[in-house]
Design a protein around this motif. Structure first.
Motif, PDB file in Angstrom:
ATOM      1  N   UNK A  60       0.922  -1.158  -0.092  1.00 46.91           N
ATOM      2  CA  UNK A  60       0.018  -0.172   0.065  1.00 46.91           C
ATOM      3  C   UNK A  60       0.783   1.356  -0.081  1.00 46.91           C
ATOM      4  N   UNK A  61       0.629   2.189  -0.933  1.00 46.04           N
ATOM      5  CA  UNK A  61       1.674   3.159  -1.058  1.00 46.04           C
ATOM      6  C   UNK A  61       1.642   4.200   0.022  1.00 46.04           C
TER       7      UNK A  61
ATOM      8  N   UNK B 166      -2.828  -5.539   5.756  1.00 45.22           N
ATOM      9  CA  UNK B 166      -3.900  -6.203   5.220  1.00 45.22           C
ATOM     10  C   UNK B 166      -4.043  -6.610   3.808  1.00 45.22           C
ATOM     11  N   UNK B 167      -3.411  -5.795   2.914  1.00 41.43           N
ATOM     12  CA  UNK B 167      -2.755  -6.554   1.580  1.00 41.43           C
ATOM     13  C   UNK B 167      -2.070  -7.497   1.486  1.00 41.43           C
ATOM     14  N   UNK B 168      -1.193  -7.655   2.515  1.00 40.18           N
ATOM     15  CA  UNK B 168      -0.164  -8.881   2.426  1.00 40.18           C
ATOM     16  C   UNK B 168      -1.084 -10.105   2.913  1.00 40.18           C
ATOM     17  N   UNK B 169      -2.173  -9.832   3.823  1.00 34.62           N
ATOM     18  CA  UNK B 169      -3.188 -11.086   4.210  1.00 34.62           C
ATOM     19  C   UNK B 169      -3.743 -11.638   2.932  1.00 34.62           C
ATOM     20  N   UNK B 170      -4.016 -10.555   2.118  1.00 35.93           N
ATOM     21  CA  UNK B 170      -4.872 -10.905   0.918  1.00 35.93           C
ATOM     22  C   UNK B 170      -4.088 -11.551  -0.027  1.00 35.93           C
TER      23      UNK B 170
ATOM     24  N   UNK C  76      -2.178  -9.615  -2.057  1.00 38.98           N
ATOM     25  CA  UNK C  76      -2.537  -8.745  -3.220  1.00 38.98           C
ATOM     26  C   UNK C  76      -2.160  -7.264  -3.118  1.00 38.98           C
ATOM     27  N   UNK C  77      -1.178  -6.968  -4.031  1.00 37.24           N
ATOM     28  CA  UNK C  77      -0.856  -5.424  -3.658  1.00 37.24           C
ATOM     29  C   UNK C  77      -1.728  -4.503  -4.324  1.00 37.24           C
ATOM     30  N   UNK C  78      -1.606  -3.278  -3.505  1.00 38.51           N
ATOM     31  CA  UNK C  78      -2.826  -2.236  -4.140  1.00 38.51           C
ATOM     32  C   UNK C  78      -1.827  -1.213  -5.142  1.00 38.51           C
TER      33      UNK C  78
ATOM     34  N   UNK D 226       7.306 -10.038  -6.810  1.00 38.57           N
ATOM     35  CA  UNK D 226       7.920 -11.015  -6.299  1.00 38.57           C
ATOM     36  C   UNK D 226       7.391 -11.525  -5.156  1.00 38.57           C
ATOM     37  N   UNK D 227       6.971 -10.639  -4.012  1.00 40.58           N
ATOM     38  CA  UNK D 227       6.220 -11.094  -2.813  1.00 40.58           C
ATOM     39  C   UNK D 227       4.931 -11.603  -3.075  1.00 40.58           C
ATOM     40  N   UNK D 228       4.351 -10.940  -4.152  1.00 37.23           N
ATOM     41  CA  UNK D 228       3.012 -11.880  -4.369  1.00 37.23           C
ATOM     42  C   UNK D 228       3.185 -13.398  -5.006  1.00 37.23           C
ATOM     43  N   UNK D 229       4.366 -13.570  -5.907  1.00 43.04           N
ATOM     44  CA  UNK D 229       4.506 -14.835  -6.171  1.00 43.04           C
ATOM     45  C   UNK D 229       4.859 -15.804  -5.231  1.00 43.04           C
ATOM     46  N   UNK D 230       5.677 -15.441  -4.110  1.00 47.42           N
ATOM     47  CA  UNK D 230       6.195 -16.097  -3.012  1.00 47.42           C
ATOM     48  C   UNK D 230       4.895 -16.393  -2.206  1.00 47.42           C
ATOM     49  N   UNK D 231       3.924 -15.486  -2.068  1.00 47.08           N
ATOM     50  CA  UNK D 231       2.530 -15.861  -1.427  1.00 47.08           C
ATOM     51  C   UNK D 231       1.831 -17.070  -2.099  1.00 47.08           C
TER      52      UNK D 231
END
Length: 376
Positions: free
Chosen positions: A62-63, A86-90, A92-94, A141-146
């Motif tokens: 989140x910016x 919150x976005x990390x839990x989901x 999904x980056x905003x 990269x972090x989304x892919x790890x998740x």
């Protein structure tokens, strides 16, 4: 099934404080995160506190902006920290940082990576620099790890929150944000909070109350803190939440590993409060499904000895009450001024149902066989 643990550092504290010499054996929150055996981002994440110059800004989901001194004084930036979590839990980056920073550009150039030279725009007086775009962003990269390492779906089956100071209040904020989110409101939450201090004008409901999604709340509170503006918050919890609050000798920083006589800086002289709090943080996290390295694993005899040492050093803790992070001190009926929910009161008056044990912050610091029985 995936258990996700989010570690919120306190004001001015970062994930690097596991080696900060202000704390004789590492600051608690960053040390716990440093001892995690799970996969970062998929199973745990550590978030720097307000007033830390936005070191994590380029990696956040989140910016966030640079708030400078207002981060330390008023907590500016912690809303973005919570939304990032919150976005990390989901998973999904905003937003994503597409442009390279100067530091990233310099590192790539120094490593001999073939990238284009810096572009400059404007005259020398208002010149701007363009360091190019990232081919792959940190967020991607972090989304892919998740996606790869969260088992049986992106949304975790349980979320643990650990925090100190405004980081502990951030735990309250995130739990409430999850409760109001259709995707996350059914996810059970556990919280381990160390001396939650929101700072002046920060006693809104989302910071001082908790809802039904919080299954267990464990909080340790500094008995001897007297700094004006450092009123801690014991949140009002839902009737179904197992709520455990404990007093501990020392100041705000003492509980997370500062062992000096004044609770600010100096040699290791009063380590026992920090050791006790760390032990129970590790025990709670282990019970909540977290795998940690380098645990203290204190025995009953160890806990007895540490409490005896605290009793013997009582005069030193009493002297701490004359110290202040903000120059001025405050108290209520000779005790620390605290907030129970949004109501100000004296430290030891926070007791009774639904707290377990009911002695709450009125409990004595002498160790008995029944001490901490609910969280051992």
């Amino acid at each position: 099934m995936t258990t996700l643990t989010v570690y919120f550092c306190g004001t001015g504290s970062t994930k690097f404080d596991a080696t900060n010499t202000t704390y004789w054996n590492g600051e608690l929150v960053s040390t716990l995160a440093n001892h995690e055996r799970g996969r970062e981002f998929a199973e745990w994440a550590v978030i720097d506190g307000p007033g830390t110059s936005n070191l994590q800004a380029d990696e956040m989901f989140y910016k966030s902006e640079e708030y400078g001194i207002s981060g330390s004084l008023f907590g500016s930036g912690w809303e973005e920290n919570v939304k990032h979590a919150l976005q990390l839990i989901k998973g999904k980056t905003s937003w994503q940082r597409l442009e390279l920073t100067k530091e990233e550009y310099d590192r790539l150039k120094a490593a001999g990576i073939p990238i284009e030279d810096v572009e400059t725009v404007g005259s020398w007086f208002w010149r701007k620099y363009n360091y190019g775009e990232r081919t792959v962003t940190q967020q991607a990269l972090q989304e892919q790890i998740i996606k790869l390492f969260r088992k049986d779906g992106i949304i975790p089956t349980c979320v643990n929150l650990v925090g100190w100071s405004r980081g502990a209040v951030s735990c309250h904020m995130l739990a409430n944000m999850m409760l109001n989110d259709p995707e996350l409101k059914q996810v059970p939450v556990n919280i381990f909070a160390v001396d939650p201090v929101p700072g002046p004008m920060n006693f809104q409901p989302e910071r001082v109350t908790l809802g039904a999604n919080v299954k267990e709340y464990v909080g340790f509170f500094a008995r001897d803190e007297r700094s004006k503006g450092f009123s801690c918050v014991v949140p009002l919890t839902h009737s179904n939440t197992r709520t455990h609050v404990y007093p501990m000798a020392g100041r705000h920083g003492t509980l997370v590993g500062n062992a000096s006589l004044k609770g600010t800086s100096g040699p290791k002289q009063l380590p026992e409060p920090g050791l006790i709090v760390r032990h129970f943080a590790e025990r709670c996290l282990t019970r909540w499904g977290v795998k940690l390295d380098k645990m203290l694993n204190l025995t009953t005899a160890d806990l007895q000895n540490h409490h005896n040492a605290i009793s013997q050093a009582d005069a030193h803790y009493v002297l701490m009450r004359q110290e202040s992070y903000t120059y001025f001190t405050e108290q209520e009926q000779g005790e620390r001024y605290v907030s129970h929910g949004s109501n100000g009161t004296a430290f030891s008056s926070v007791q009774g149902a639904p707290l377990q044990p009911t002695a709450g912050l009125g409990a004595k610091l002498t160790f008995e066989q029944s001490s901490y029985l609910d969280i051992r």
